[in-house]
Design a protein around this motif. Sequence first.
Motif, PDB file in Angstrom:
ATOM      1  N   PHE A  68       6.309  16.271   6.067  1.00  0.00           N
ATOM      2  CA  PHE A  68       7.245  15.494   5.912  1.00  0.00           C
ATOM      3  C   PHE A  68       8.261  14.853   6.060  1.00  0.00           C
ATOM      4  O   PHE A  68       9.523  14.423   5.892  1.00  0.00           O
ATOM      5  CB  PHE A  68       8.171  16.167   4.283  1.00  0.00           C
ATOM      6  CG  PHE A  68       6.449  16.592   3.101  1.00  0.00           C
ATOM      7  CD1 PHE A  68       6.259  15.087   2.185  1.00  0.00           C
ATOM      8  CD2 PHE A  68       5.924  17.845   2.611  1.00  0.00           C
ATOM      9  CE1 PHE A  68       5.576  15.763   1.338  1.00  0.00           C
ATOM     10  CE2 PHE A  68       5.259  17.861   1.899  1.00  0.00           C
ATOM     11  CZ  PHE A  68       4.816  16.449   1.066  1.00  0.00           C
ATOM     12  N   GLU A  88       3.020  13.147  -7.355  1.00  0.00           N
ATOM     13  CA  GLU A  88       1.576  14.001  -6.488  1.00  0.00           C
ATOM     14  C   GLU A  88       0.588  13.616  -5.287  1.00  0.00           C
ATOM     15  O   GLU A  88      -0.201  13.843  -4.907  1.00  0.00           O
ATOM     16  CB  GLU A  88       1.339  14.696  -7.892  1.00  0.00           C
ATOM     17  CG  GLU A  88       2.666  15.473  -9.261  1.00  0.00           C
ATOM     18  CD  GLU A  88       3.080  14.737  -9.651  1.00  0.00           C
ATOM     19  OE1 GLU A  88       4.001  15.395 -10.183  1.00  0.00           O
ATOM     20  OE2 GLU A  88       3.352  13.326  -9.290  1.00  0.00           O
ATOM     21  N   VAL A  91       2.287  13.720  -2.082  1.00  0.00           N
ATOM     22  CA  VAL A  91       1.261  14.706  -1.559  1.00  0.00           C
ATOM     23  C   VAL A  91       0.233  14.913  -1.280  1.00  0.00           C
ATOM     24  O   VAL A  91       0.580  15.855  -0.509  1.00  0.00           O
ATOM     25  CB  VAL A  91       1.980  16.339  -2.302  1.00  0.00           C
ATOM     26  CG1 VAL A  91       1.509  17.623  -1.978  1.00  0.00           C
ATOM     27  CG2 VAL A  91       3.856  16.621  -2.883  1.00  0.00           C
ATOM     28  N   ALA A 143       1.370  21.959   3.025  1.00  0.00           N
ATOM     29  CA  ALA A 143       1.778  21.081   1.922  1.00  0.00           C
ATOM     30  C   ALA A 143       2.962  21.337   1.363  1.00  0.00           C
ATOM     31  O   ALA A 143       4.176  21.437   1.270  1.00  0.00           O
ATOM     32  CB  ALA A 143       1.066  19.738   1.302  1.00  0.00           C
ATOM     33  N   ALA A 147       7.067  20.664   1.523  1.00  0.00           N
ATOM     34  CA  ALA A 147       7.850  20.393   1.101  1.00  0.00           C
ATOM     35  C   ALA A 147       9.242  21.085   0.235  1.00  0.00           C
ATOM     36  O   ALA A 147      10.639  20.474   0.024  1.00  0.00           O
ATOM     37  CB  ALA A 147       6.945  19.576  -0.734  1.00  0.00           C
ATOM     38  N   PRO A 206       0.042  20.168  -6.025  1.00  0.00           N
ATOM     39  CA  PRO A 206       0.268  19.100  -5.635  1.00  0.00           C
ATOM     40  C   PRO A 206       1.495  18.788  -6.342  1.00  0.00           C
ATOM     41  O   PRO A 206       2.717  17.843  -6.178  1.00  0.00           O
ATOM     42  CB  PRO A 206      -1.333  18.124  -6.009  1.00  0.00           C
ATOM     43  CG  PRO A 206      -2.293  18.774  -5.932  1.00  0.00           C
ATOM     44  CD  PRO A 206      -1.477  20.074  -6.237  1.00  0.00           C
ATOM     45  N   ALA A 209       4.412  21.323  -5.250  1.00  0.00           N
ATOM     46  CA  ALA A 209       5.123  20.518  -4.154  1.00  0.00           C
ATOM     47  C   ALA A 209       5.813  19.416  -4.284  1.00  0.00           C
ATOM     48  O   ALA A 209       7.245  19.048  -4.077  1.00  0.00           O
ATOM     49  CB  ALA A 209       4.109  20.025  -3.045  1.00  0.00           C
ATOM     50  N   ALA A 210       5.382  18.655  -5.469  1.00  0.00           N
ATOM     51  CA  ALA A 210       6.091  17.213  -6.089  1.00  0.00           C
ATOM     52  C   ALA A 210       7.006  17.655  -6.454  1.00  0.00           C
ATOM     53  O   ALA A 210       8.481  16.671  -6.354  1.00  0.00           O
ATOM     54  CB  ALA A 210       5.127  16.705  -7.310  1.00  0.00           C
TER      55      ALA A 210
END
Length: 218
Positions: A68, A88, A91, A143, A147, A206, A209-210
């Motif tokens: 990112f 999502e 990600v 990931a 994030a 996901p 992380a979002a």
Amino acid sequence: MIRLLLRDMALAVRAGGGFGLGLAFFLIVVVLVPFAVGPETAVLARIAPGVLWLGALLACLLSLDRIFALDWEDGSLDLLATAPLPLEGVVAAKAAAHWLTTGLPLTLAAPVLGVFLNLPAEGYGWLLLALAAGTPALSMIGAFGAALTVGLRRGGLLLSLLVLPLYVPTLIFGAEVSRRGAEGLALATPLAMLGGITAGTLALLPFAAAAALRVNLR
């Protein structure tokens, strides 16, 4: 989502954080191990599955902070957050791009590098299967860590400290599948655990992380 995936793969290769750096690090680890533990073939064969898995895991760490970071620096992460594609999905696409440029090349190279460590012939297929099943979890966990640390100064070190404990279950069961496969032992249990860990991370992280990205973008 496909365009984002292709874009991230191209950026990873151009920025030098793709498969080349990871493969070079993986090769260095595998070549140096015989110098450290000695040339005894029996010893190398016994430790080969664990060393190959550890080398692949550490090689994955090298490019996690770039998942990112580039989008944060040029402001495109804000645009992605307001795009029709859910965060999502962003990600998931970035984790997939990381796996395709890092995890997949490491998976394909591991059996070749296993020759340096005298990996038994029976273990090559199981090593390939274990890495193919486990490395997607490494990319998704990475990931999630990226994030959490996006936008932080010297976030790379903090990212490594965050994700390494989360990598341990994948490392344990992935190395166990490879070891048991090389020794001809039953491996249904560690293989099922490895697959379950990967499926769980792909299903849940996901969203986590979002959520972390939304907090950091406020």
